[in-house]
Design a protein around this motif. Structure first.
Motif, mmCIF file in Angstrom:
data_model
loop_
_atom_site.group_PDB
_atom_site.id
_atom_site.type_symbol
_atom_site.label_atom_id
_atom_site.label_comp_id
_atom_site.label_asym_id
_atom_site.label_seq_id
_atom_site.Cartn_x
_atom_site.Cartn_y
_atom_site.Cartn_z
ATOM 1 N N GLN A 172 0.811 -1.213 0.000
ATOM 2 C CA GLN A 172 0.000 0.000 0.000
ATOM 3 C C GLN A 172 0.847 1.267 0.000
ATOM 4 N N PHE A 173 2.154 1.130 0.329
ATOM 5 C CA PHE A 173 3.050 2.284 0.325
ATOM 6 C C PHE A 173 4.111 2.207 -0.772
ATOM 7 N N ASP A 174 3.931 1.297 -1.700
ATOM 8 C CA ASP A 174 4.874 1.167 -2.814
ATOM 9 C C ASP A 174 4.914 2.432 -3.666
ATOM 10 N N PHE A 175 3.807 3.160 -3.727
ATOM 11 C CA PHE A 175 3.738 4.365 -4.558
ATOM 12 C C PHE A 175 4.755 5.428 -4.144
ATOM 13 N N LEU A 176 5.224 5.383 -2.876
ATOM 14 C CA LEU A 176 6.178 6.392 -2.405
ATOM 15 C C LEU A 176 7.513 6.301 -3.141
ATOM 16 N N LYS A 177 7.834 5.135 -3.684
ATOM 17 C CA LYS A 177 9.106 4.973 -4.386
ATOM 18 C C LYS A 177 9.200 5.910 -5.579
ATOM 19 N N ALA A 178 8.073 6.161 -6.242
ATOM 20 C CA ALA A 178 8.068 7.014 -7.433
ATOM 21 C C ALA A 178 7.654 8.453 -7.128
ATOM 22 N N LEU A 179 7.370 8.749 -5.861
ATOM 23 C CA LEU A 179 6.876 10.069 -5.482
ATOM 24 C C LEU A 179 8.019 10.929 -4.942
ATOM 25 N N LYS A 180 8.109 12.147 -5.424
ATOM 26 C CA LYS A 180 9.148 13.063 -4.945
ATOM 27 C C LYS A 180 8.668 13.762 -3.680
ATOM 28 N N PRO A 181 9.518 13.851 -2.635
ATOM 29 C CA PRO A 181 9.110 14.589 -1.438
ATOM 30 C C PRO A 181 8.825 16.051 -1.765
ATOM 31 N N VAL A 182 7.844 16.623 -1.066
ATOM 32 C CA VAL A 182 7.590 18.049 -1.230
ATOM 33 C C VAL A 182 8.578 18.882 -0.427
ATOM 34 N N SER A 183 9.224 18.258 0.555
ATOM 35 C CA SER A 183 10.243 18.945 1.345
ATOM 36 C C SER A 183 11.139 17.916 2.025
ATOM 37 N N VAL A 184 12.354 18.345 2.343
ATOM 38 C CA VAL A 184 13.321 17.515 3.067
ATOM 39 C C VAL A 184 13.990 18.397 4.109
ATOM 40 N N PHE A 185 13.978 17.959 5.366
ATOM 41 C CA PHE A 185 14.571 18.722 6.458
ATOM 42 C C PHE A 185 15.681 17.924 7.133
ATOM 43 N N LEU A 186 16.605 18.658 7.741
ATOM 44 C CA LEU A 186 17.547 18.083 8.699
ATOM 45 C C LEU A 186 17.464 18.920 9.963
ATOM 46 N N ALA A 187 16.889 18.338 11.027
ATOM 47 C CA ALA A 187 16.742 19.031 12.304
ATOM 48 C C ALA A 187 17.832 18.575 13.264
ATOM 49 N N GLU A 188 18.328 19.500 14.067
ATOM 50 C CA GLU A 188 19.373 19.146 15.027
ATOM 51 C C GLU A 188 18.833 18.266 16.142
ATOM 52 N N GLY A 189 17.600 18.540 16.594
ATOM 53 C CA GLY A 189 17.052 17.778 17.709
ATOM 54 C C GLY A 189 17.453 18.349 19.047
ATOM 55 N N SER A 190 17.268 17.560 20.121
ATOM 56 C CA SER A 190 17.448 18.074 21.474
ATOM 57 C C SER A 190 17.272 16.939 22.476
ATOM 58 N N ASP A 191 17.366 17.290 23.755
ATOM 59 C CA ASP A 191 16.884 16.395 24.804
ATOM 60 C C ASP A 191 15.369 16.233 24.644
ATOM 61 N N ILE A 192 14.888 15.021 24.926
ATOM 62 C CA ILE A 192 13.443 14.779 24.857
ATOM 63 C C ILE A 192 13.020 13.953 26.075
ATOM 64 N N VAL A 193 11.744 14.024 26.387
ATOM 65 C CA VAL A 193 11.136 13.199 27.434
ATOM 66 C C VAL A 193 9.884 12.552 26.863
ATOM 67 N N VAL A 194 9.744 11.249 27.032
ATOM 68 C CA VAL A 194 8.519 10.542 26.661
ATOM 69 C C VAL A 194 7.768 10.208 27.942
ATOM 70 N N ARG A 195 6.534 10.704 28.050
ATOM 71 C CA ARG A 195 5.713 10.449 29.229
ATOM 72 C C ARG A 195 5.046 9.073 29.139
ATOM 73 N N LYS A 196 4.681 8.540 30.283
ATOM 74 C CA LYS A 196 3.934 7.288 30.311
ATOM 75 C C LYS A 196 2.587 7.469 29.621
ATOM 76 N N GLY A 197 2.154 6.444 28.923
ATOM 77 C CA GLY A 197 0.956 6.553 28.105
ATOM 78 C C GLY A 197 -0.329 6.223 28.849
ATOM 79 N N LYS A 198 -1.432 6.470 28.156
ATOM 80 C CA LYS A 198 -2.752 6.107 28.660
ATOM 81 C C LYS A 198 -3.628 5.764 27.465
ATOM 82 N N LYS A 199 -4.757 5.114 27.745
ATOM 83 C CA LYS A 199 -5.678 4.713 26.680
ATOM 84 C C LYS A 199 -6.928 5.584 26.740
ATOM 85 N N LEU A 200 -7.363 6.013 25.574
ATOM 86 C CA LEU A 200 -8.506 6.911 25.460
ATOM 87 C C LEU A 200 -9.684 6.160 24.834
ATOM 88 N N LYS A 201 -10.824 6.255 25.482
ATOM 89 C CA LYS A 201 -12.027 5.617 24.935
ATOM 90 C C LYS A 201 -12.879 6.610 24.169
#
Length: 243
Positions: free
Chosen positions: A208-237
């Motif tokens: 279903q994602f094979d089409f991306l091989k022939a598709l040109k990106p509309v943009s390309v970025f290189l971000a430096e990034g940083s420290d990150i924190v991932v919080r504990k998750g929860k489930k939403l009904k």
């Protein structure tokens, strides 16, 4: 109560961004979320970066401290129109260690896959080259060459839209969504001069994602990034009710 699950740095994020038909992503949209658009465009992004100095529940786990991740993701929002959260949904996340895959899939219901990975960062006099690779049958890779001087992300820009979705949402089933928060400061980006994509999308992500091989990106970025924190998750009904 401390609800931090993971501390790390995300560094040198290569982001290949494609404009796609929303109908392609509709089967993956989690319950009670909706696709998020920038200037009426629906995006899917192929992203590679490094986890650095990783700690899970404030513990460094041997062989799981510094590693590559490559993911295919798209963008959603959750909540009412005036006070909604902007989030990311992952089609697949690739990492080199099976323990990472086990924890992420079990705790967050994410679609992680364990594959051999590699990266290369090369700094020259006037440029910075960043490349990420992963092996499924043959090697796949994404690479950018950029200026060495990073610049601030402008408000209201495409770069802001792509980098500042601070929530993760996962489709647990047709009636349950998993939610978790990712915290990080505003990033800088390196102006990209050139890029290369060598990816067997059909083999890695499905036909279903094979089409991306022939598709040109509309943009390309290189971000430096940083420290990150991932919080504990929860489930939403529902939009207001927690399970």
């Amino acid at each position: 109560m401390n609800n931090t699950f993971l501390n790390a740095q995300w560094r040198k994020l290569v982001m290949m961004n494609y404009a796609v038909d929303p109908k392609i992503l509709e089967p993956y949209v989690p319950f009670n979320t909706e696709l998020d658009y920038f200037n009426d465009t629906c995006y899917i992004s192929l992203v590679g970066f490094m986890f650095v100095d990783t700690k899970v529940l404030n513990l460094k786990i041997p062989f799981h401290i510094n590693f590559e991740e490559i993911n295919l993701r798209f963008y959603v929002k959750y909540g009412n129109t005036e006070d909604y959260k902007r989030g990311v949904v992952f089609i697949k996340e690739i990492v080199p260690r099976p323990a990472l895959t086990f924890v992420a899939n079990m705790l967050y219901n994410e679609n992680y896959e364990t594959l051999p990975t590699r990266h290369s960062w090369i700094e020259r006099d006037d440029s910075l080259m960043v490349e990420y690779g992963w092996k499924k049958d043959g090697w796949n890779s994404i690479r950018v060459t950029a200026d060495k001087e990073a610049t601030d992300i402008k408000e209201g820009s495409e770069e802001e839209f792509i980098t500042e979705h601070f929530w993760g949402y996962t489709k647990v089933n047709d009636n349950v969504t998993s939610e978790y928060e990712v915290v990080h400061p505003r990033w800088q980006v390196y102006p990209v001069k050139d890029y290369e994509i060598n990816v067997d999308f059909k083999n890695v992500y499905g036909p279903q994602f094979d089409f991306l091989k022939a598709l040109k990106p509309v943009s390309v970025f290189l971000a430096e990034g940083s420290d990150i924190v991932v919080r504990k998750g929860k489930k939403l009904k529902t939009a207001t009710e927690l399970i």
